[in-house]
Design a protein around this motif. Structure first.
Motif, short mmCIF file in Angstrom:
data_model
loop_
_atom_site.label_atom_id
_atom_site.label_comp_id
_atom_site.label_asym_id
_atom_site.label_seq_id
_atom_site.Cartn_x
_atom_site.Cartn_y
_atom_site.Cartn_z
N LYS A 101 1.01 -1.20 -0.11
CA LYS A 101 -0.03 0.10 0.00
C LYS A 101 0.95 1.34 0.12
O LYS A 101 0.57 1.92 -0.82
CB LYS A 101 -0.90 -0.01 1.31
CG LYS A 101 -1.69 1.27 1.28
CD LYS A 101 -2.58 1.25 2.72
CE LYS A 101 -3.55 0.17 2.80
NZ LYS A 101 -4.34 0.51 4.19
N MET A 105 1.31 4.23 -2.76
CA MET A 105 1.12 5.72 -2.72
C MET A 105 2.06 6.39 -2.94
O MET A 105 2.00 7.59 -3.58
CB MET A 105 1.05 5.85 -1.03
CG MET A 105 -0.19 5.41 -0.18
SD MET A 105 -1.68 6.37 -0.92
CE MET A 105 -1.45 7.99 -0.15
N PHE A 190 -10.54 3.16 -5.04
CA PHE A 190 -9.48 3.02 -4.72
C PHE A 190 -9.08 1.57 -4.51
O PHE A 190 -10.05 0.88 -4.09
CB PHE A 190 -8.67 3.86 -3.32
CG PHE A 190 -8.55 5.28 -3.58
CD1 PHE A 190 -7.19 5.43 -3.78
CD2 PHE A 190 -9.40 6.15 -3.48
CE1 PHE A 190 -6.97 7.06 -4.08
CE2 PHE A 190 -9.19 7.47 -3.31
CZ PHE A 190 -7.76 8.14 -3.76
N PHE A 194 -7.09 -0.62 0.23
CA PHE A 194 -7.46 0.93 0.94
C PHE A 194 -8.84 0.94 1.76
O PHE A 194 -9.30 1.85 2.21
CB PHE A 194 -7.33 1.99 -0.21
CG PHE A 194 -5.93 2.39 -0.37
CD1 PHE A 194 -4.98 3.20 0.11
CD2 PHE A 194 -5.47 1.50 -1.45
CE1 PHE A 194 -3.81 3.38 -0.27
CE2 PHE A 194 -3.89 1.82 -2.05
CZ PHE A 194 -3.45 2.75 -1.36
N GLN A 195 -9.69 -0.19 1.42
CA GLN A 195 -10.89 -0.27 1.94
C GLN A 195 -11.22 -1.42 2.93
O GLN A 195 -12.23 -1.44 3.40
CB GLN A 195 -11.95 -0.12 0.83
CG GLN A 195 -11.81 0.95 -0.25
CD GLN A 195 -12.68 0.83 -1.52
OE1 GLN A 195 -13.90 0.94 -1.14
NE2 GLN A 195 -11.90 0.75 -2.65
N LEU A 259 -9.51 10.03 1.04
CA LEU A 259 -8.46 8.93 1.38
C LEU A 259 -7.66 9.66 2.82
O LEU A 259 -7.36 10.62 2.58
CB LEU A 259 -7.24 8.83 0.26
CG LEU A 259 -6.24 7.91 0.41
CD1 LEU A 259 -6.82 6.54 0.58
CD2 LEU A 259 -5.24 7.95 -0.69
N CYS A 290 -3.05 4.30 5.08
CA CYS A 290 -4.12 5.11 4.19
C CYS A 290 -5.42 4.24 4.06
O CYS A 290 -5.38 2.97 3.82
CB CYS A 290 -3.66 5.52 2.95
SG CYS A 290 -2.32 6.74 3.10
N LYS A 291 -6.53 4.91 4.28
CA LYS A 291 -7.86 4.13 4.30
C LYS A 291 -8.81 5.33 3.73
O LYS A 291 -9.03 6.38 4.14
CB LYS A 291 -7.99 3.83 5.75
CG LYS A 291 -9.39 3.04 5.83
CD LYS A 291 -9.34 1.61 5.63
CE LYS A 291 -8.52 0.83 6.84
NZ LYS A 291 -8.29 -0.50 6.69
N TRP A 292 -9.75 4.45 2.84
CA TRP A 292 -10.69 5.44 2.11
C TRP A 292 -12.05 5.16 3.25
O TRP A 292 -12.40 4.43 4.01
CB TRP A 292 -11.45 4.60 1.03
CG TRP A 292 -12.66 5.38 0.34
CD1 TRP A 292 -14.02 4.84 0.41
CD2 TRP A 292 -12.34 6.54 -0.27
NE1 TRP A 292 -14.56 5.84 -0.31
CE2 TRP A 292 -13.85 6.83 -0.78
CE3 TRP A 292 -11.45 7.36 -0.60
CZ2 TRP A 292 -14.11 8.10 -1.52
CZ3 TRP A 292 -11.88 8.64 -1.22
CH2 TRP A 292 -13.02 8.80 -1.83
#
Length: 420
Positions: A101, A105, A190, A194-195, A259, A290-292
């Motif tokens: 991840k 990025m 994404f 990221f989810q 994000l 990082c996360k949505w």
């Protein structure tokens, strides 16, 4: 004030991988310097904060190079790579997929977010330059510019950001969030990483959570809170903790989402200053989590973990307004075509996802406000038994932490956030 607990310090306890050597950097230097001749000296300084846990092997590489004209030059890089499976938490950490991840990025997403502003005629940078990223048989390595050579530094985590710093960091966060929302609108969702939500298996049966719970309730009774029983009775059970965490992520298409950085506190925020001491530039580091989701995640963590004690609660709503005002400005600059969230909706989301406020107080703030301690470790915080109890008692009754908790807990209670 810079953070005196500098995370770069020489240590004999860290095993430097054999592949981090002159031959590895010679390839990079040949690409960067057309006049490169040879490496005169290479020093490796491990990042081993005494007693602080980490999920990566982080090193500063200082290289003296000779150029073809005979002149010499010094270059400094930050190298971040994965822990060995046998080293510390390496085996567990590497299953979380946080390195792929972060590589994505630095290589793709951050340059694309910065490009959105460039297309709008603005120069906006979010992170240090990544000179090289590679994945060799699952071993990921990132070679980044060393921001310290450009006089970037962290603030003292024990003191936190004052109002001027909070203002600048909130605006920078709004720029990052706006770009993520616009990128999602143009490019689609994404990637799954990221989810995805990572929750430990059998958390309800976890002895470590039960041990922390008991120590925490005991500590609360000693803080001096008026009517402390109402706080003790509201501390979430393992079931409530897991359910509340999971409910912070939903797929409601009507909600404004961004994000999130996901680990947004002062040690992951670097700043440079003008000669007069004013804030010049802001950069973020460490993009593994990082996360949505709702912007409430980053906002709660920043305010709880890194706002100075004297302003954290008093100016909480004002911080949300600073962020919202700049978010609206940035979304308009980037031509965001969906409905822009109103300020009151953002305030409502801070309550809806208020679990982040409790979560960061219970988990991150404990370590952030702990003065440098060679005995500190996540293992000790979570292990059942006498040694764990002694360490938990120490961190949960640390005067800096207690001072913060005495204002944070009544604030969470007033907003209904402790009604699990």
């Amino acid at each position: 004030m810079p953070d005196n607990s500098n995370k770069f310090s020489a240590s004999s306890d860290v095993r430097i991988p054999a592949w981090i050597n002159e031959a590895y950097f010679k390839r990079l230097l040949k690409r960067e310097f057309r006049e490169f001749r040879r490496i005169l000296n290479l020093s490796i300084i491990p990042a081993t904060p005494p007693g602080e846990t980490y999920t990566s092997l982080l090193m500063r590489i200082v290289i003296d190079i000779e150029l073809k004209d005979g002149f010499s030059q010094q270059k400094s890089y930050i190298v971040k790579t994965m822990l060995d499976d046998a080293q510390g938490n390496g085996g567990f950490v590497n299953t979380l997929n946080i390195f792929p991840k972060e590589k994505m990025m630095y290589e793709t997403i951050i340059p694309n977010l910065e490009q959105l502003y460039e297309e709008a005629g603005l120069s906006v940078k979010f992170a240090p330059k990544c000179h090289h990223a590679e994945d060799i048989k699952g071993r990921i390595c990132l070679v980044q510019e060393d921001l310290q050579t450009k006089k970037y530094r962290n603030i003292n985590r024990l003191k936190g950001f004052d109002m001027a710093h909070m203002h600048r960091v909130l605006e920078k966060l709004a720029e990052f969030h706006a770009a993520g929302a616009v990128w999602r609108q143009r490019k689609g969702p994404f990637p799954d990483d990221f989810q995805r939500i990572y929750l430990p298996a059998n958390y309800q049966k976890s002895k470590s959570y039960q041990a922390r719970l008991q120590s925490y309730k005991t500590a609360i009774a000693s803080w001096g809170l008026a009517d402390h029983e109402q706080y003790v009775s509201r501390i979430p059970t393992a079931d409530q903790f897991v359910q509340s965490y999971a409910s912070c992520f939903n797929n409601n298409p009507q909600e404004f989402k961004v994000l999130n950085h996901g680990d947004f506190w002062s040690s992951n925020i670097m700043l440079s200053y003008t000669q007069t001491g004013d804030i010049n530039q802001v950069r973020f580091v460490d993009f593994q989590l990082c996360k949505w989701g709702s912007p409430a995640q980053d906002l709660w963590e920043l305010i709880i973990c890194s706002a100075r004690h004297s302003i954290r609660i008093q100016y909480f709503d004002y911080f949300i307004r600073i962020y919202h005002t700049h978010l609206v400005r940035c979304l308009k600059i980037l031509k965001y075509s969906e409905r822009i969230p109103m300020l009151r909706e953002l305030h409502m989301s801070m309550i809806k996802y208020g679990f982040w406020g409790y979560f960061t107080t219970f988990t991150h703030l404990v370590f952030i406000l702990l003065p440098p301690d060679t005995e500190a470790s996540l293992v000790k915080l979570t292990q059942p038994g006498e040694e764990g109890d002694r360490f938990r008692s120490k961190v949960y009754t640390n005067p800096l932490y207690v001072r913060s908790a005495l204002s944070i807990f009544p604030f969470l209670l007033r907003r209904g956030i402790l009604d699990f």
